[in-house]
Design an enzyme around this catalytic site. Structure first.
Site, PDB file in Angstrom:
ATOM      1  CG  HIS A  79      -1.746  -1.035   1.569  1.00  0.00           C
ATOM      2  ND1 HIS A  79      -1.321  -2.207   2.119  1.00  0.00           N
ATOM      3  CD2 HIS A  79      -3.087  -1.151   1.427  1.00  0.00           C
ATOM      4  CE1 HIS A  79      -2.359  -3.014   2.294  1.00  0.00           C
ATOM      5  NE2 HIS A  79      -3.449  -2.396   1.885  1.00  0.00           N
ATOM      6  CD  GLU A 118      -8.048  -8.097  -1.111  1.00  0.00           C
ATOM      7  OE1 GLU A 118      -7.083  -7.542  -1.688  1.00  0.00           O
ATOM      8  OE2 GLU A 118      -7.978  -8.515   0.046  1.00  0.00           O
ATOM      9  CD  GLU A 147      -7.393 -11.573   2.251  1.00  0.00           C
ATOM     10  OE1 GLU A 147      -6.973 -10.555   1.669  1.00  0.00           O
ATOM     11  OE2 GLU A 147      -7.434 -11.686   3.475  1.00  0.00           O
ATOM     12  CG  HIS A 163     -11.276 -10.938   2.377  1.00  0.00           C
ATOM     13  ND1 HIS A 163     -10.824  -9.926   1.562  1.00  0.00           N
ATOM     14  CD2 HIS A 163     -10.589 -10.805   3.537  1.00  0.00           C
ATOM     15  CE1 HIS A 163      -9.910  -9.208   2.192  1.00  0.00           C
ATOM     16  NE2 HIS A 163      -9.739  -9.741   3.388  1.00  0.00           N
ATOM     17  CG  ASP A 202      -4.591 -10.564  -1.408  1.00  0.00           C
ATOM     18  OD1 ASP A 202      -3.718 -10.478  -2.301  1.00  0.00           O
ATOM     19  OD2 ASP A 202      -4.982  -9.579  -0.746  1.00  0.00           O
ATOM     20  CG  ASP A 252      -9.245 -10.715   7.174  1.00  0.00           C
ATOM     21  OD1 ASP A 252      -8.939 -11.801   6.656  1.00  0.00           O
ATOM     22  OD2 ASP A 252      -8.953  -9.618   6.678  1.00  0.00           O
ATOM     23  CG  ASP A 306      -5.098 -11.202   6.865  1.00  0.00           C
ATOM     24  OD1 ASP A 306      -5.829 -11.638   5.960  1.00  0.00           O
ATOM     25  OD2 ASP A 306      -5.077 -10.005   7.202  1.00  0.00           O
ATOM     26  CG  ASP A 329      -3.530  -9.774   2.544  1.00  0.00           C
ATOM     27  OD1 ASP A 329      -2.894  -9.386   3.549  1.00  0.00           O
ATOM     28  OD2 ASP A 329      -4.596  -9.256   2.183  1.00  0.00           O
TER      29      ASP A 329
HETATM   30  C1  XUL Z   1      -7.737  -6.410   4.066  1.00  0.00           C
HETATM   31  C2  XUL Z   1      -6.942  -6.867   2.930  1.00  0.00           C
HETATM   32  C3  XUL Z   1      -6.038  -5.848   2.351  1.00  0.00           C
HETATM   33  C4  XUL Z   1      -6.006  -5.846   0.874  1.00  0.00           C
HETATM   34  C5  XUL Z   1      -5.247  -4.693   0.280  1.00  0.00           C
HETATM   35  O1  XUL Z   1      -8.480  -7.376   4.648  1.00  0.00           O
HETATM   36  O2  XUL Z   1      -6.976  -8.008   2.547  1.00  0.00           O
HETATM   37  O3  XUL Z   1      -4.784  -6.001   2.901  1.00  0.00           O
HETATM   38  O4  XUL Z   1      -5.436  -7.019   0.384  1.00  0.00           O
HETATM   39  O5  XUL Z   1      -5.669  -3.465   0.780  1.00  0.00           O
HETATM   40 CO    CO Z   2      -6.113  -9.008   0.876  1.00  0.00          CO
END
Ligand code: XUL
Ligand code: CO
Length: 454
Positions: A119, A250, A286, A289, A314, A325, A327, A357
């Site tokens: 980012h 996304e 992702e 998500h 992702d 989430d 991750d 991610d």
């Molecule tokens: C948030 C997410 C972000 C996006 C990019 O949940 O996945 O990191 O991948 O903004």
């Molecule tokens: Co993401």
């Protein structure tokens, strides 16, 4: 009260340009015979090994997410950071930002991945004004260009952080305050220029705070009209500067707003279709998500791909028993195999890739944990790729699937599929042939076949 993160340990030198940030860690090697407790190794990922006519590296296109792996501190809503990297003095200085970026490129080189993602605000600190912020960013972008050139590591995608700063509390493209949306526009203008400068193969929009908490204070139609207008400005500017990267959206359900407008793949595809934007975008899916949206891990990958809209992934996972989430690094061979089956069936992801991610757990505090997490996830996807190749080459799962749909290949089935049949014809067929006979879905047969390949 939350504890302060541990103090930075001094490294041998003062983080000069030539400093090694990961002393004692050599480039990760492929060794299929490594002992079970050797985890700084690839057992399956062999970058140049060919699978179905392409190298693993070409199929998998792994990318490291800068925000998790180089900005993550392990903080959570209940406690402060647990992770303090030796090169990071914890300040927002440009000097610290540059040192961190050099550390990241050493990491990429030792890991052997070919891509990274960031980012805008991960790279450089915000200044007092947009002009100052852009000037800070320019300094880091020049260093990134230099490091990309030196190492050969490329930018899979860039994105703008349109959710962390308090100005975006009501959203960015969907803010009730047009001034905020204009700020987001100005920020994305710079983001597209940076992406162009660094050769980003894609540009991602994750609608961080594009959603609502209460329908009582929200005009949903206005919000989505404004978001579409925002994306139209993006398309015009992208074309104006000649930036050729693929635009990606996304999807994410819940978090941080109660309802996110980009709920899941089908919702985003419907939005793009509704506003005539389909040809300009693909989706960055992702799986964590996807599970937040109440779907199976691979659901959105399969859906987006079915409509020719799967642009990038992702690559992460959640803990479905938690439901938020988290991750986590993708370590489940079954999940990675079914995802790679879809990726191979659609002929690959390029210009997209598999972007991790994902963040190491806040208890995984050592530098080696960062390497192990990425290497093990790369290995899991390499196994997934090999499994997918066997599933596709054998063709038996496909044969069983085709058999289930065989009635659509001839007679009334073929005529309905082609849009040539009528309700009168349906009635005539049923009058002649009677009720359909029950047929089995054979779900367990399909599950057993999949297990054979995992
Ligand atoms: C948030 C997410 C972000 C996006 C990019 O949940 O996945 O990191 O991948 O903004
Ligand atoms: Co993401």
């Amino acid at each position: 009260m939350a504890q302060a993160p541990p103090k930075r340990q001094k490294t041998s030198s003062n983080a000069s340009r030539e400093e090694e940030f990961f002393p004692g860690i050599s480039p990760i090697q492929y060794n299929p015979d490594a002992a079970p407790d050797e985890t700084l190794v690839f057992r399956h990922y062999d970058a140049q090994q060919e699978v179905l006519g392409r190298t693993m590296e070409e199929w998998l296109r792994f990318s490291v997410a800068y925000w998790h792996s180089f900005r993550g501190t392990g903080s959570d809503p209940f406690g402060a950071g647990t992770i303090r990297r030796p090169w990071d003095d914890g300040t927002e200085s440009l000097e610290n930002a540059k040192r961190r970026l050099r550390a990241a490129f050493e990491f990429f080189s030792k890991l052997g991945n070919k891509y990274w993602t960031f980012h805008d605000r991960d790279l450089a600190p915000e200044g007092a004004t947009l002009a100052e912020t852009n000037a800070n960013l320019d300094q880091l972008v020049e260093l990134a260009a230099e490091l990309q050139k030196k190492t050969g590591v490329k930018l899979l995608w860039a994105t703008c952080n349109l959710f962390a700063h308090p100005r975006f509390m009501h959203g960015a493209g969907t803010s009730c305050d047009a001034h905020v949306t204009a700020y987001a526009g100005a920020q994305v203008k710079k983001g597209l220029e940076v992406a162009h400068r660094l050769g980003a193969e894609n540009f991602v929009f994750w609608g961080g705070r594009e959603g609502y908490h209460s329908l009582l204070n929200t005009d949903v139609k206005a919000d989505l009209d404004h978001l579409a207008a925002f994306f139209r400005m993006v398309i015009v500017y992208k074309e104006k500067i000649g930036y050729k990267g693929q635009l990606l959206i996304e999807p994410k359900a819940k978090e941080p707003t109660r309802h996110q407008y980009d709920y899941d793949a089908q919702t985003v595809m419907a939005f793009l279709h509704q506003y005539g934007l389909t040809q300009h975008f693909k989706l960055n899916i992702e799986p964590n998500h996807t599970t937040l949206a109440g779907h199976p891990h691979e659901h959105d990958v399969v859906f987006a791909s079915a409509y020719g809209m799967l642009g990038s992934i992702d690559a992460n996972t959640g803990s479905p028993d938690l439901g938020w989430d988290t991750d986590q690094f993708p370590m489940d061979v079954r999940n990675c195999s079914v995802i790679m089956k879809t990726v191979v069936e659609q002929g690959g992801l390029a210009p997209g890739g598999l972007n991790f991610d994902a963040k190491v757990r806040r208890e995984s505090t050592e530098l080696r944990d960062l390497f192990i997490a990425h290497a093990a996830a790369m290995d899991t996807f390499a196994r997934g790729l090999k499994n997918a190749a066997r599933i596709i080459s054998d063709g038996v799962m496909r044969k069983s699937l085709m058999a289930r749909y065989a009635s659509w290949n001839s007679g009334i089935g073929a005529r309905m599929a082609a849009g040539e049949a009528s309700l009168e014809e349906c009635e005539k067929v049923i009058m002649e042939r009677g009720d359909p006979k029950p047929s089995s879905g054979h779900q367990e047969h399909f599950e057993a076949m999949l297990n054979h390949y995992i």
